[in-house]
Motif scaffolding. Structure first.
Motif, PDB file in Angstrom:
ATOM      1  N   GLY B 324     -17.451 -39.171 -35.488  1.00  0.00           N
ATOM      2  CA  GLY B 324     -16.714 -40.019 -34.551  1.00  0.00           C
ATOM      3  C   GLY B 324     -16.832 -41.506 -34.834  1.00  0.00           C
ATOM      4  N   TRP B 327     -13.546 -43.406 -34.036  1.00  0.00           N
ATOM      5  CA  TRP B 327     -13.363 -43.461 -32.579  1.00  0.00           C
ATOM      6  C   TRP B 327     -14.325 -44.472 -31.961  1.00  0.00           C
ATOM      7  CZ3 TRP B 327     -16.233 -42.796 -28.221  1.00  0.00           C
ATOM      8  CH2 TRP B 327     -15.518 -42.640 -27.025  1.00  0.00           C
ATOM      9  N   VAL B 348      -7.230 -43.987 -18.660  1.00  0.00           N
ATOM     10  CA  VAL B 348      -7.693 -42.661 -19.059  1.00  0.00           C
ATOM     11  C   VAL B 348      -6.831 -41.612 -18.359  1.00  0.00           C
ATOM     12  CG1 VAL B 348      -9.666 -41.109 -19.107  1.00  0.00           C
ATOM     13  CG2 VAL B 348     -10.021 -43.575 -19.332  1.00  0.00           C
ATOM     14  N   ASP B 349      -6.266 -40.760 -19.196  1.00  0.00           N
ATOM     15  CA  ASP B 349      -5.413 -39.709 -18.668  1.00  0.00           C
ATOM     16  C   ASP B 349      -6.267 -38.697 -17.912  1.00  0.00           C
ATOM     17  OD1 ASP B 349      -3.027 -37.406 -20.212  1.00  0.00           O
ATOM     18  OD2 ASP B 349      -3.228 -38.200 -18.174  1.00  0.00           O
ATOM     19  N   ASP B 351      -5.727 -35.675 -17.681  1.00  0.00           N
ATOM     20  CA  ASP B 351      -5.813 -34.431 -18.458  1.00  0.00           C
ATOM     21  C   ASP B 351      -6.561 -34.622 -19.776  1.00  0.00           C
ATOM     22  OD1 ASP B 351      -2.439 -33.599 -17.478  1.00  0.00           O
ATOM     23  OD2 ASP B 351      -4.368 -33.069 -16.563  1.00  0.00           O
ATOM     24  N   TRP B 352      -7.220 -35.758 -19.927  1.00  0.00           N
ATOM     25  CA  TRP B 352      -7.927 -35.993 -21.194  1.00  0.00           C
ATOM     26  C   TRP B 352      -9.068 -35.023 -21.335  1.00  0.00           C
ATOM     27  CZ3 TRP B 352     -13.021 -37.481 -22.353  1.00  0.00           C
ATOM     28  CH2 TRP B 352     -13.241 -37.868 -23.692  1.00  0.00           C
ATOM     29  N   LEU B 353      -9.200 -34.472 -22.512  1.00  0.00           N
ATOM     30  CA  LEU B 353     -10.297 -33.552 -22.793  1.00  0.00           C
ATOM     31  C   LEU B 353     -10.999 -33.999 -24.074  1.00  0.00           C
ATOM     32  CD1 LEU B 353      -8.444 -30.182 -22.127  1.00  0.00           C
ATOM     33  CD2 LEU B 353     -10.313 -31.097 -20.756  1.00  0.00           C
ATOM     34  N   PRO B 354     -12.295 -33.892 -24.105  1.00  0.00           N
ATOM     35  CA  PRO B 354     -12.984 -34.299 -25.331  1.00  0.00           C
ATOM     36  C   PRO B 354     -12.797 -33.260 -26.429  1.00  0.00           C
ATOM     37  CG  PRO B 354     -14.555 -33.430 -23.772  1.00  0.00           C
ATOM     38  CD  PRO B 354     -13.238 -33.438 -23.082  1.00  0.00           C
ATOM     39  N   ASN B 355     -13.164 -33.642 -27.603  1.00  0.00           N
ATOM     40  CA  ASN B 355     -13.115 -32.763 -28.772  1.00  0.00           C
ATOM     41  C   ASN B 355     -14.170 -31.668 -28.611  1.00  0.00           C
ATOM     42  OD1 ASN B 355     -14.105 -31.896 -31.456  1.00  0.00           O
ATOM     43  ND2 ASN B 355     -12.522 -33.278 -32.197  1.00  0.00           N
ATOM     44  N   PHE B 356     -13.735 -30.426 -28.475  1.00  0.00           N
ATOM     45  CA  PHE B 356     -14.669 -29.327 -28.196  1.00  0.00           C
ATOM     46  C   PHE B 356     -14.260 -28.094 -28.966  1.00  0.00           C
ATOM     47  CE2 PHE B 356     -18.142 -27.816 -25.656  1.00  0.00           C
ATOM     48  CZ  PHE B 356     -17.940 -26.462 -25.546  1.00  0.00           C
ATOM     49  N   GLY B 357     -15.241 -27.454 -29.571  1.00  0.00           N
ATOM     50  CA  GLY B 357     -14.976 -26.187 -30.243  1.00  0.00           C
ATOM     51  C   GLY B 357     -15.375 -25.039 -29.340  1.00  0.00           C
ATOM     52  N   ARG B 358     -14.402 -24.310 -28.843  1.00  0.00           N
ATOM     53  CA  ARG B 358     -14.678 -23.279 -27.844  1.00  0.00           C
ATOM     54  C   ARG B 358     -15.330 -22.047 -28.473  1.00  0.00           C
ATOM     55  NH1 ARG B 358      -9.826 -22.150 -24.056  1.00  0.00           N
ATOM     56  NH2 ARG B 358     -11.469 -21.740 -22.548  1.00  0.00           N
ATOM     57  N   ARG B 365     -10.479 -27.600 -33.754  1.00  0.00           N
ATOM     58  CA  ARG B 365     -10.750 -27.940 -32.355  1.00  0.00           C
ATOM     59  C   ARG B 365      -9.472 -28.354 -31.631  1.00  0.00           C
ATOM     60  NH1 ARG B 365     -16.698 -30.778 -32.261  1.00  0.00           N
ATOM     61  NH2 ARG B 365     -17.763 -29.104 -33.349  1.00  0.00           N
ATOM     62  N   SER B 368      -8.011 -25.234 -30.318  1.00  0.00           N
ATOM     63  CA  SER B 368      -8.719 -24.721 -29.136  1.00  0.00           C
ATOM     64  C   SER B 368      -8.320 -25.523 -27.908  1.00  0.00           C
ATOM     65  CB  SER B 368     -10.231 -24.786 -29.357  1.00  0.00           C
ATOM     66  OG  SER B 368     -10.665 -26.120 -29.443  1.00  0.00           O
ATOM     67  N   ARG B 369      -8.095 -26.794 -28.082  1.00  0.00           N
ATOM     68  CA  ARG B 369      -7.652 -27.621 -26.945  1.00  0.00           C
ATOM     69  C   ARG B 369      -6.253 -27.220 -26.516  1.00  0.00           C
ATOM     70  NH1 ARG B 369      -7.570 -34.070 -27.541  1.00  0.00           N
ATOM     71  NH2 ARG B 369      -9.500 -33.625 -28.621  1.00  0.00           N
TER      72      ARG B 369
END
Lengths: 152, 412
Positions: B324, B327, B348-349, B351-358, B365, B368-369
């Protein structure tokens, strides 16, 4: 007691803000309930270790009972409590501890040093550009659990 | 159970150049073996040079006798070719001698390695005999001319200052005998001397190099009658082109001597004393030139330090390949702008979601989002459908037969 020392987050905005504002440090998010005994033990370890890792890590608690947080509970596939998720520069870091779920740490840490070692391993891996790191905790101290596919 | 190692007397190892009490085990130590191999290789090169003269005998001139010497490491003696007429003759005789062979055997038995390399360090008698024959034939051919040159050279000394005298052997014949005992070369020659041989030496030197003529050593007898000095009428004292005109040399007076070159001092008339020097503690000239820039530099440094103090955390450069990194840099800039009060365009939206590997997703990723967002939309749709539809009345199940019977009963 630990809730006094550690920040408890109940809204998605707060979680978003803390994820976005933590730069070049490991962010440790504990998802659990403050009434659960295992969570209490886990929170105790976190609270005692927060000063030791303060230079390279930040710790926050997330209350899973809050409705606003359910998005993250689903997004992070949290089924066991407490679950600890690690972030670095808004990127999720995985931890290979030999268990079925590499995306988080499930359960409580046995000793302070285990938590510090895990955070240090994650920090070192992140600084080198690694998205997944090996867990330094010995297998006898890693909590065992069974992961069910979508709670089936 | 191991026996304690016996301590032997302290000995000196010639190869390793150290004292030890290892006794006979010392020669098997790896360091000793390594040093021994280099030691013997060095001597092999020396013997190779001598062997060259063994195959190609050549006449040895007396002036080169002192240079032609070899140190024998086995016998610990220096072999000098004094009085020998052929190159390396004494060395060849020594390496062929029985004493030398005995010393080699002793050395190898004490220091190792095996005895099969003895022949590398000695010369066989057969080779010596061949060499002697060659020398005899060589000697017979050059007997007359060689003897003549030997007579002429025998009266002179080995002084290197007389080399010039030997180079001009043709002139010696014409020069009277008393001039053969020449004075040693008083002045070394250099290019400047040759190029300026016609100039009045002393005075011109003084003006060229800003020096005071009074500092120069005076020579009363111009050495023009020196047979070896073929560089013109004037003798110019030694002057190196690169001789620095330092302020340190201000009051130096160097007297000329027969053996050392004559040096002159330089007065510091061109440089002002008010500047000072290293000894007086004055600042160096390059710093004086940058007086105007130094203050600017300091200002810039202070700006940098204040800027660095503003940025929290580590001042050292972080790994650009860390997770990152891009970023993080962007986010730092955004935070700086927020602190300075600039209006933030991007909020900040929700619906913002962080970078995540489910857990149950494979692939990147981002996928997955996207999948999570798809699931979310589906969930919202199903919920909305369920709320919009009428409440369904739940009734118990009635079988077909029962329905048929109730229908027949109703009709019948």
């Amino acid at each position: 007691m630990s809730s006094l020392l550690l920040k408890t987050l109940t809204k998605k905005e707060e979680i978003d803000r803390i994820i976005r504002d933590t730069i070049d440090e490991v962010l440790v998010l504990r998802f659990g309930r403050c009434t659960d005994t295992v969570c209490l033990q886990h929170d105790d370890i976190l609270a005692k270790s927060v000063t030791d890792v303060s230079k390279f890590a930040k710790v926050a608690l997330v209350d899973v009972d809050s409705e606003d947080v359910q998005v993250y509970v689903k997004y992070f596939d949290i089924t066991w409590f407490p679950s600890t998720v690690f972030f670095f520069n808004a990127h999720h870091l995985k931890l290979d501890s030999g268990t079925a779920d590499h995306t988080k740490w499930v359960g409580a840490f046995h000793i302070k040093q285990d938590f510090i070692d895990v955070v240090e391993a994650i920090y070192r891996g992140a600084m080198k550009g690694k998205m997944i790191v090996q867990c330094p905790v010995p297998p006898e101290r890693i909590p065992k659990y069974q992961l069910l596919y979508k709670d089936v | 159970m191991k026996k304690p190692s016996k301590k032997s007397e302290i000995e000196y190892c010639k190869v390793c150049r150290l004292h030890h009490d290892h006794g006979s085990r010392h020669k098997y130590f790896p360091r000793h073996k390594y040093l021994l191999s280099t030691f013997l290789d060095r001597f092999r090169t020396k013997i190779a040079d001598v062997r060259f003269f063994l195959k190609n005998p050549s006449v040895l001139r007396p002036q080169e006798q002192s240079q032609n010497r070899v140190w024998c490491v086995f016998c610990d003696e220096d072999i000098v070719e004094l009085g020998s007429s052929f190159a390396c003759s004494k060395a060849i005789n020594h390496f062929a001698s029985s004493d030398h062979l005995g010393n080699i055997k002793q050395f190898l038995s004490k220091n190792g390695p095996a005895m099969d390399c003895i022949d590398d360090f000695r010369i066989t008698e057969a080779n010596v005999a061949k060499w002697e024959k060659k020398c005899q034939s060589l000697g017979n051919e050059d007997a007359s001319s060689f003897k003549g040159s030997c007579e002429q050279l025998s009266g002179t000394s080995n002084d290197i200052h007389n080399k010039l005298a030997f180079k001009t052997m043709d002139k010696i014949e014409n020069v009277p005998a008393h001039h053969i005992n020449v004075l040693p070369l008083q002045y070394n020659t250099n290019e400047y001397q040759i190029s300026h041989s016609e100039l009045p030496g002393v005075a011109h030197y003084g003006s060229y190099l800003n020096m005071d003529a009074s500092h120069l050593p005076l020579r009363t007898d111009p050495p023009t009658n020196l047979p070896g000095n073929g560089f013109g009428k004037h003798s110019i004292p030694f002057r190196s082109k690169d001789y620095p005109s330092n302020q340190e040399e201000e009051n130096k007076q160097i007297k000329g001597s027969y053996s050392s070159p004559v040096m002159t001092s330089i007065s510091s008339s061109h440089s002002s004393d008010a500047c000072g020097n290293v000894h007086s503690g004055a600042p160096p000239p390059w710093l004086d030139a940058n007086d105007g820039n130094s203050s600017n530099v300091q200002l810039n440094q202070s700006d940098m330090s204040s800027f660095q103090a503003k940025i929290p955390g580590k001042t050292r450069k972080l790994n650009p390949n860390r997770v990152g990194a891009a970023w993080a840099e962007r986010r730092k800039i955004e935070m700086e702008m927020e602190k300075r009060g600039h209006a933030m365009n991007s909020k900040v939206d929700a619906d913002w979601l962080p970078n995540f590997g489910r857990v149950w997703q494979s692939g990147t990723r981002k996928e997955s989002r996207k999948e999570f967002e798809k699931e979310k939309r589906k969930l919202i749709k199903t919920e909305s459908i369920s709320t919009e539809s009428e409440p369904v009345e739940i009734q118990p199940y009635i079988s077909k037969r029962a329905r048929r019977e109730s229908g027949e009963n109703g009709s019948g």
